[in-house]
Structures are given as structure tokens and as C-alpha cells.
Design an enzyme around this catalytic site. Sequence first.
Site, short mmCIF file in Angstrom:
data_model
loop_
_atom_site.label_atom_id
_atom_site.label_comp_id
_atom_site.label_asym_id
_atom_site.label_seq_id
_atom_site.Cartn_x
_atom_site.Cartn_y
_atom_site.Cartn_z
N ALA A 65 5.96 29.44 -17.62
CA ALA A 65 5.19 28.26 -17.24
C ALA A 65 6.20 27.18 -16.86
O ALA A 65 7.36 27.20 -17.28
CB ALA A 65 4.34 27.80 -18.41
N GLY A 111 5.56 32.86 -19.58
CA GLY A 111 4.35 33.11 -18.79
C GLY A 111 4.55 34.21 -17.75
O GLY A 111 3.57 34.82 -17.30
N GLU A 114 4.04 37.35 -19.63
CA GLU A 114 2.59 37.39 -19.91
C GLU A 114 1.80 37.77 -18.65
O GLU A 114 0.81 38.49 -18.73
CB GLU A 114 2.13 36.03 -20.46
CG GLU A 114 2.70 35.78 -21.84
CD GLU A 114 2.47 34.35 -22.31
OE1 GLU A 114 3.00 33.41 -21.67
OE2 GLU A 114 1.78 34.16 -23.31
N GLU A 134 9.70 31.29 -25.86
CA GLU A 134 9.06 29.99 -26.16
C GLU A 134 9.63 29.30 -27.39
O GLU A 134 9.64 28.06 -27.45
CB GLU A 134 7.55 30.17 -26.32
CG GLU A 134 6.80 30.41 -25.02
CD GLU A 134 6.78 31.86 -24.57
OE1 GLU A 134 7.46 32.71 -25.20
OE2 GLU A 134 6.08 32.16 -23.58
N1 COA Z 1 10.02 25.76 -15.75
C1 COA Z 1 10.52 24.84 -14.92
N2 COA Z 1 11.65 24.98 -14.24
C2 COA Z 1 12.32 26.14 -14.40
C3 COA Z 1 11.87 27.16 -15.24
C4 COA Z 1 10.67 26.94 -15.94
N3 COA Z 1 10.13 27.86 -16.76
N4 COA Z 1 12.75 28.18 -15.22
C5 COA Z 1 13.73 27.80 -14.36
N5 COA Z 1 13.47 26.58 -13.87
C6 COA Z 1 14.26 25.80 -12.90
C7 COA Z 1 15.50 25.21 -13.54
O1 COA Z 1 15.19 23.99 -14.22
C8 COA Z 1 16.37 25.00 -12.34
O2 COA Z 1 15.92 23.84 -11.64
P1 COA Z 1 16.99 22.82 -10.98
O3 COA Z 1 17.75 23.66 -9.98
O4 COA Z 1 16.13 21.78 -10.36
O5 COA Z 1 17.86 22.34 -12.12
C9 COA Z 1 16.02 26.20 -11.45
O6 COA Z 1 14.75 26.67 -11.89
C10 COA Z 1 17.01 27.34 -11.57
O7 COA Z 1 17.11 27.70 -12.95
P2 COA Z 1 18.51 27.77 -13.75
O8 COA Z 1 18.21 27.63 -15.21
O9 COA Z 1 19.48 26.82 -13.16
O10 COA Z 1 18.95 29.26 -13.39
P3 COA Z 1 19.84 30.26 -14.26
O11 COA Z 1 20.12 31.42 -13.38
O12 COA Z 1 21.00 29.53 -14.89
O13 COA Z 1 18.89 30.74 -15.47
C11 COA Z 1 16.82 31.50 -16.46
C12 COA Z 1 17.72 31.47 -15.22
C13 COA Z 1 15.52 32.15 -16.06
C14 COA Z 1 17.48 32.30 -17.59
C15 COA Z 1 16.57 30.06 -16.94
O14 COA Z 1 16.11 29.29 -15.83
C16 COA Z 1 15.57 29.90 -18.03
O15 COA Z 1 15.86 30.15 -19.19
N6 COA Z 1 14.32 29.47 -17.72
C17 COA Z 1 13.31 29.14 -18.67
C18 COA Z 1 12.73 30.36 -19.30
C19 COA Z 1 11.69 29.97 -20.32
O16 COA Z 1 11.96 29.37 -21.35
N7 COA Z 1 10.44 30.32 -20.04
C20 COA Z 1 9.35 30.07 -20.91
C21 COA Z 1 8.62 28.85 -20.50
S1 COA Z 1 7.24 28.58 -21.57
#
Ligand code: COA
Length: 259
Positions: A65, A111, A114, A134
Site C-alpha cells: 500500500a 499489499g 496480499e 508491515e
Molecule cells: N509506498 C509508497 N512509496 C513506496 C513504497 C510504498 N509501499 N515502496 C516504495 N516506495 C517508493 C519509495 O519511497 C521511493 O520513492 P522516492 O524515489 O520518491 O524516494 C521509490 O518507491 C523507490 O523505492 P526505494 O525504497 O528507493 O527502492 P529500493 O530498491 O531501495 O527498495 C523496496 C525497494 C521495495 C525494498 C522498498 O521500497 C520498500 O521496502 N518498500 C516498502 C515495502 C513495505 O513496507 N510495504 C508494505 C506497505 S504496508
Amino acid sequence: MYSTLLTELANGTLVITINRPDKMNALNKDVIADLDKALDEVYNNAEIKTAIITGAGEKAFVAGADISEFLSLDEKGGSTLAKAGQDMVFNKIENCPKPVIAAVNGFALGGGCELAMSCHFRIASANAKFGQPEVNLGLIPGYGGTQRLTQLVGKGKAMELMMTADMIGADEAKTLGLVNHIVALEELIGKAKEILQKIHTKAPVAVAKVIACVNDAAKCVPAGFDNEIARFGECFTTEDMKEGTSAFLEKRKPVFKGK
Ligand code: COA
């Protein structure tokens, strides 16, 4: 037609691609609304026999999400977000009388995991990664993950994955029964289409009844989804949730206090 999705209908299969690659295809309100509409199309358009859900780009299926929408929400806002998403997308996929499969092309987190689990089955590219992270945000899954992950991989592994926030790769996901096939990224959509073409040769009414009956066999505790929605909302009253989501957006590690 859709601001956040690409759709392509060929040979009876609608490929729905979530198209926010710069945000790892995170599910914001617009994506949920577009998926709701696209699923209505799957239900109602007789030319569509089956559907594939995938993500744009080579990195992410869906990384969860959209965390940036969480900070402003209170308890009611949190549970409303979870309930609306479950009704508009996740339950609609699960209960769709036409096969809907996930082609997982990278990170399927929160999400995203999910979303994949609400599909009738999943195939993955070799670089796919699954997880329910989460608790890193002071939250729990809110789109049915506590129910469907437990149902798909069993209680012990579901507990560990959701408590540690660990990510697992495609091989482990296959061993656990979370995905059915692993293929190279460039073969992913082709493999999904190939399986669906085989299903297109079978009797559609019978296939719909398979979906309904297997869903019945795999029914989660009826109150489970409602409890998850309520508990997810409660997380929004905690300091830890504010800290976890702020820390993610500020690109730092959270410090939780248990409050
Ligand atoms: N919601 C909002 N933005 C998100 C996102 C999310 N769930 N997942 C990634 N993004 C955004 C990042 O903030 C970043 O934005 P920016 O370029 O404006 O700073 C962009 O997507 C790229 O992500 P980044 O974290 O820089 O890439 P990465 O390769 O270093 O890491 C992940 C990739 C997927 C491991 C990491 O983005 C992550 O942990 N995401 C969240 C996962 C999460 O907790 N999901 C559950 C949500 S309830």
C-alpha cells in the site's frame, strides 16, 4: 481509460499492469479505484475469459500500500482504507468467476503480497520477492494478509514471516506453496498466458464452479477479515505507527517504544 493501469486484451486474456514503476507500483487510492473498475470489466465483458495481474518494470510487482497515504489517517481512516480495498479489489478477485492469476515480476510486499494471494494462483519470475513487512511500520497487514498467508503457507511460517518482516525469494515461495511456477522474467507473461490458454479450452461454467468450491474449501474464519480490519485501524492510534511510517518516508530506521 485508467490513470494507473495499462490493460491489454488478446485471445480472451486481459493483462492488467499496475503502472507506477517509480513508486514500486505501490497501491494508492487511484490504483485501488482503477483495479475496482478493471475487475468490473473482467466480470462483465464476455470477451474476457481470464485475467493476469502484474506490475510495470523489472523491479516490483507491487511494494505494498502507498505508505505516504497513511500518515494522515486515524483509526477510522485506517480501517476504512482496509475495508474499502478488501471489498473493491481483494475479495472481488478471489470471488471472480473467471480465473485471475498473478504474474509476480519482482517485489510483492505488504499489499502486493496480499494482492498476489487474493488471485486464484501465482506464477513468479526468478527475481520475485515476497513478504509482509508491515511490522516495520508499526502496522499489520490490512488487505487480508493475516488470513490468506496463514491459509496458504500454514500458521507457523505465517507467524514468522509477519513477525520478522523477512522477505523470501521465489524458490522458498514455491517450496511453501505460495507460487506454482518460477520462470525467467522475460518469460513470465508468456507462461501465464500459456496456462490460461489451456484453461480457455475447458468448460467455463465448470471452471467457475471449481473457483467457487475451492474458495469454499479454503475459507478462512469468517470473522478473521473483519478482525484484521479492526486491528489494522487500531494500529493507527499508536505512536509506533507514526514513527514507522515517518521513518520509511524519511529513509531512516524506526525506533519503536511499544506505545
Ligand atoms: N509506498 C509508497 N512509496 C513506496 C513504497 C510504498 N509501499 N515502496 C516504495 N516506495 C517508493 C519509495 O519511497 C521511493 O520513492 P522516492 O524515489 O520518491 O524516494 C521509490 O518507491 C523507490 O523505492 P526505494 O525504497 O528507493 O527502492 P529500493 O530498491 O531501495 O527498495 C523496496 C525497494 C521495495 C525494498 C522498498 O521500497 C520498500 O521496502 N518498500 C516498502 C515495502 C513495505 O513496507 N510495504 C508494505 C506497505 S504496508
